[in-house]
Design an enzyme around this catalytic site. Structure first.
Site, PDB file in Angstrom:
ATOM      1  CE  LYS A 101      34.362  29.615  33.014  1.00 40.72           C
ATOM      2  NZ  LYS A 101      34.310  29.542  31.548  1.00 40.72           N
ATOM      3  CD  GLN A 133      32.267  27.893  28.854  1.00 42.22           C
ATOM      4  OE1 GLN A 133      32.209  28.650  29.809  1.00 42.22           O
ATOM      5  NE2 GLN A 133      33.368  27.221  28.583  1.00 42.22           N
ATOM      6  CG  ASP A 154      36.221  34.728  29.321  1.00 43.10           C
ATOM      7  OD1 ASP A 154      37.057  34.474  30.205  1.00 43.10           O
ATOM      8  OD2 ASP A 154      35.855  33.887  28.469  1.00 43.10           O
TER       9      ASP A 154
END
Ligand code: NAP
Length: 278
Positions: free
Chosen positions: A53, A97, A120
């Protein structure tokens, strides 16, 4: 001959467009927008994803800031880190994450992320807004799947989509996105009975289980579209794809299908978040 729904090609094409948008937004803002990624612990797969990423940020000109936290980080320590990022003007996107170590209340932490920076799409409010068809950032993998299907003009309206898996980051949101596109959606999970017969009725199958080649070729209806979100050790998906090429009409390869679209969607939403500041 089945069509390959190639996420790598789209992501590359889209990155060029995003690079130009980042250049413009940086000029207007007077700083380079930041995607902050929080990595708790040292899970090797998570480290790989975070680095991928960060590289994608670099390619489009975004700044990536990785915050590494120890494996024994507590929920309140993580909440504090998120709060600081929520209040940092240059941070346009926050990514926690997944998965985090067991002692952490992941849902509480996801919900702490300001929805304006939730690129996200993990916050419960973002999810609720998306379900209601209101403006919201969407979970990156489901958004990537939708963008991929739309790019290849796969018809969704009136089609029976069977999603195998109901996780908050994948199965549930992709089901809701498909429903919003007027597909008829069946969501399956570990307690579903007669899974094989349900999959056999599907025009679109989404594999989101996390078990290698779990969905068998004998379950697939002729002409079905196969979306394999699974990413298991050894680059193996959740659908037994290699035995489906003569049965399905289209499929996402593993790797190179859903994976690149996930990262691209994260970057795409970070750029959107930065543009909202202008
Ligand atoms: P997860 O949280 O473990 O969820 C798995 C889902 O599969 C659950 O809903 C579970 O049902 C269901 N399931 C498990 N066994 C089943 C069975 N025997 N029959 C039917 N359903 C069953 O996993 P996830 O995070 O959604 O990820 C799923 C897969 O997608 C993994 O391979 C992951 O690596 C991959 N993934 C890929 C990307 C990407 O960018 N390519 C991103 C995210 C995830 P219950 O709810 O009943 O337990």
């Amino acid at each position: 001959m089945a069509i390959e729904l190639n996420g790598k090609v789209i992501a590359k094409e889209e990155e060029e467009n995003l690079r130009q948008r980042v250049f413009k937004v940086t000029e207007k803002l007077g700083f380079v927008p930041v995607l902050a990624t929080i990595l708790v612990g040292d899970d090797p797969a998570s480290i790989t994803y975070v680095n991928m990423k960060a590289k994608a940020c670099e390619r489009v000109g975004l700044r990536s800031k990785i915050i590494n936290l120890n494996n024994d980080t507590t929920t309140s320590e993580l909440l504090e880190v998120i709060e600081k990022l929520n209040n940092d003007n240059e941070v346009c996107g926050i990514l926690l994450q997944h998965p985090v170590p067991k002692q952490i209340d992941e849902r509480l932490c996801f919900d702490k992320i300001k929805i304006e920076k939730d690129v996200d799409g993990v916050n419960s409010e973002s999810f609720g807004r998306m379900v209601m068809g209101r403006n919201a950032f969407v979970s990156a993998t489901p958004l990537g799947i939708l963008r991929l299907l739309k790019y290849y003009k796969i018809e969704l309206e009136g089609k029976h989509a069977v999603v195998v898996g109901r996780s908050p980051i994948l199965g549930k949101p992709v089901s809701m996105l498909l429903l919003n596109e007027n597909s008829t959606v069946t969501i399956c999970h570990s307690k579903t009975k007669n899974l094989e017969n349900i999959v056999k009725m599907a025009d679109i199958v989404v594999g989101a289980v996390g078990i290698p080649k779990f969905i068998k070729s004998t379950w697939i209806k002729t002409g079905a579209v196969l979306v394999d979100a699974g990413y298991n050790a050894g680059n193996i998906g959740d659908i037994d794809l290699e035995n489906c090429f003569d049965i399905c009409s289209a499929y996402t390869p593993v790797p190179g299908g859903v994976g690149p679209m996930t990262i691209n969607s994260l970057i795409y939403q970070t750029v959107q978040s930065a543009e909202k500041l202008i």
